[in-house]
Design an enzyme around this catalytic site. Sequence first.
Site, PDB file in Angstrom:
ATOM      1  N   GLU A   9      42.862  34.618  -3.309  1.00 48.94           N
ATOM      2  CA  GLU A   9      43.434  35.428  -2.233  1.00 48.94           C
ATOM      3  C   GLU A   9      44.423  36.462  -2.769  1.00 48.94           C
ATOM      4  O   GLU A   9      44.474  37.590  -2.286  1.00 48.94           O
ATOM      5  CB  GLU A   9      44.113  34.533  -1.194  1.00 48.94           C
ATOM      6  CG  GLU A   9      43.153  33.729  -0.332  1.00 48.94           C
ATOM      7  CD  GLU A   9      42.279  34.602   0.549  1.00 48.94           C
ATOM      8  OE1 GLU A   9      42.670  35.752   0.843  1.00 48.94           O
ATOM      9  OE2 GLU A   9      41.198  34.153   0.958  1.00 48.94           O
TER      10      GLU A   9
ATOM     11  N   ASP B 112      41.796  39.336   7.643  1.00 49.94           N
ATOM     12  CA  ASP B 112      41.722  40.354   6.600  1.00 49.94           C
ATOM     13  C   ASP B 112      40.983  41.572   7.140  1.00 49.94           C
ATOM     14  O   ASP B 112      40.668  41.665   8.330  1.00 49.94           O
ATOM     15  CB  ASP B 112      41.049  39.787   5.345  1.00 49.94           C
ATOM     16  CG  ASP B 112      39.559  39.496   5.544  1.00 49.94           C
ATOM     17  OD1 ASP B 112      39.057  39.601   6.690  1.00 49.94           O
ATOM     18  OD2 ASP B 112      38.887  39.175   4.544  1.00 49.94           O
TER      19      ASP B 112
ATOM     20  N   TYR C  14      49.360  36.510   6.055  1.00 49.75           N
ATOM     21  CA  TYR C  14      47.906  36.395   5.919  1.00 49.75           C
ATOM     22  C   TYR C  14      47.531  35.366   4.852  1.00 49.75           C
ATOM     23  O   TYR C  14      46.695  34.485   5.080  1.00 49.75           O
ATOM     24  CB  TYR C  14      47.255  37.739   5.565  1.00 49.75           C
ATOM     25  CG  TYR C  14      45.861  37.530   5.040  1.00 49.75           C
ATOM     26  CD1 TYR C  14      44.824  37.224   5.923  1.00 49.75           C
ATOM     27  CD2 TYR C  14      45.587  37.525   3.667  1.00 49.75           C
ATOM     28  CE1 TYR C  14      43.550  36.950   5.454  1.00 49.75           C
ATOM     29  CE2 TYR C  14      44.316  37.248   3.191  1.00 49.75           C
ATOM     30  CZ  TYR C  14      43.301  36.965   4.093  1.00 49.75           C
ATOM     31  OH  TYR C  14      42.044  36.663   3.623  1.00 49.75           O
TER      32      TYR C  14
END
Length: 364
Positions: free
Chosen positions: A53, A154, A136
């Site tokens: 990520e 995203d 996020y």
Amino acid sequence: MRSPAIVKAKPQASAARNRPALLLDWYDRHRRRLPWRPPAGERADPYRVWLSEIMLQQTGVKTVGPYFEKFVARWPDVAALGSASQDDVLRMWAGLGYYSRARNLHACAVAVLRDHGGVFPDTEQGLRALPGIGPYTAAAISAIAFDVRTMPVDGNIERVVSRLYAVEEPLPQAKPLIGELAATLLGPSRAGDSAQALMDLGSSICTPKKPACALCPLSEDCVARARGDQEAFPRKAPKRTGTLRRGAAFIVTRGEELLVRTRAEKGLLGGMTEVPGSEWLAGQDDKAALKQAPTLKGETRWHRKTGVVTHVFTHFPLELVIYTTDVAARTRPPGGMRFVPIATLADEALPNVMRKAIAHGLGL
């Protein structure tokens, strides 16, 4: 009364209820094979989820894949990464760009090792307290690694949801609304798979241009598809272009060696390796830039290379003129600089803009 940010067309309630199941059914048949994603039915490794990520921020899957493989081969778990030096991490990261991510990556690994015994926290709140992990990323790790019922959003998910509901409000203002709507696509379980299903859908089907709507499991009640203007979503506010900055880079060779230095830890490209250069300023002319050349012992004759090196950062474009010179074998580097073998430049933490400048200066 329905929010003005969404068009009046409203999918049937029964269709809306079926979406989570339709999405997971599609995912079970079409899920992407990714280096950080375990086989179906296996629990994801929080370290691999976190590492992927961080790397995927501002960077595509194709680019990230080889870097991810190199990182896990060198540092197979967070304890190994937390025990590494920041310089080694920056060297391995070189070429991925947005180098603050690499510094935060190392700081986060150190914090997990020092404060959590090498085990990632399993809550969004605990994850957000770590360096480099924002809302996020915390949601993505929580959902994918720990199956917390939360929906990370995203760019792929923003596109799918904004089309599904025809969200008229432009980004970034629409982010909170899109987050609320995305959460409706979560089923009672398998939160991580739901999130990854939407990511895969946006990557392979609901693409920015020419989306393959006929293959989409959510197409029947997609408002944008019904209207025929899918590619108009998500709406985006006009993008501001930064002012062009100009500067010079100085390529100093001593036989088969090149003069370099390390940038300050804080700021743009912090901690990375660079060739000496001038400030990057709007409106700077070549004469002013040349006056900022490094001071070397003896007479120095600078030769300007034809053309310029261009690079675009997030907030501004850059043009660099390149000056070169050769110095005698016994020339000492100025303070704070060092000569390194040109043959070992691949081992230096050089950002892309410096790789361009060196290639132009050395004629590579």
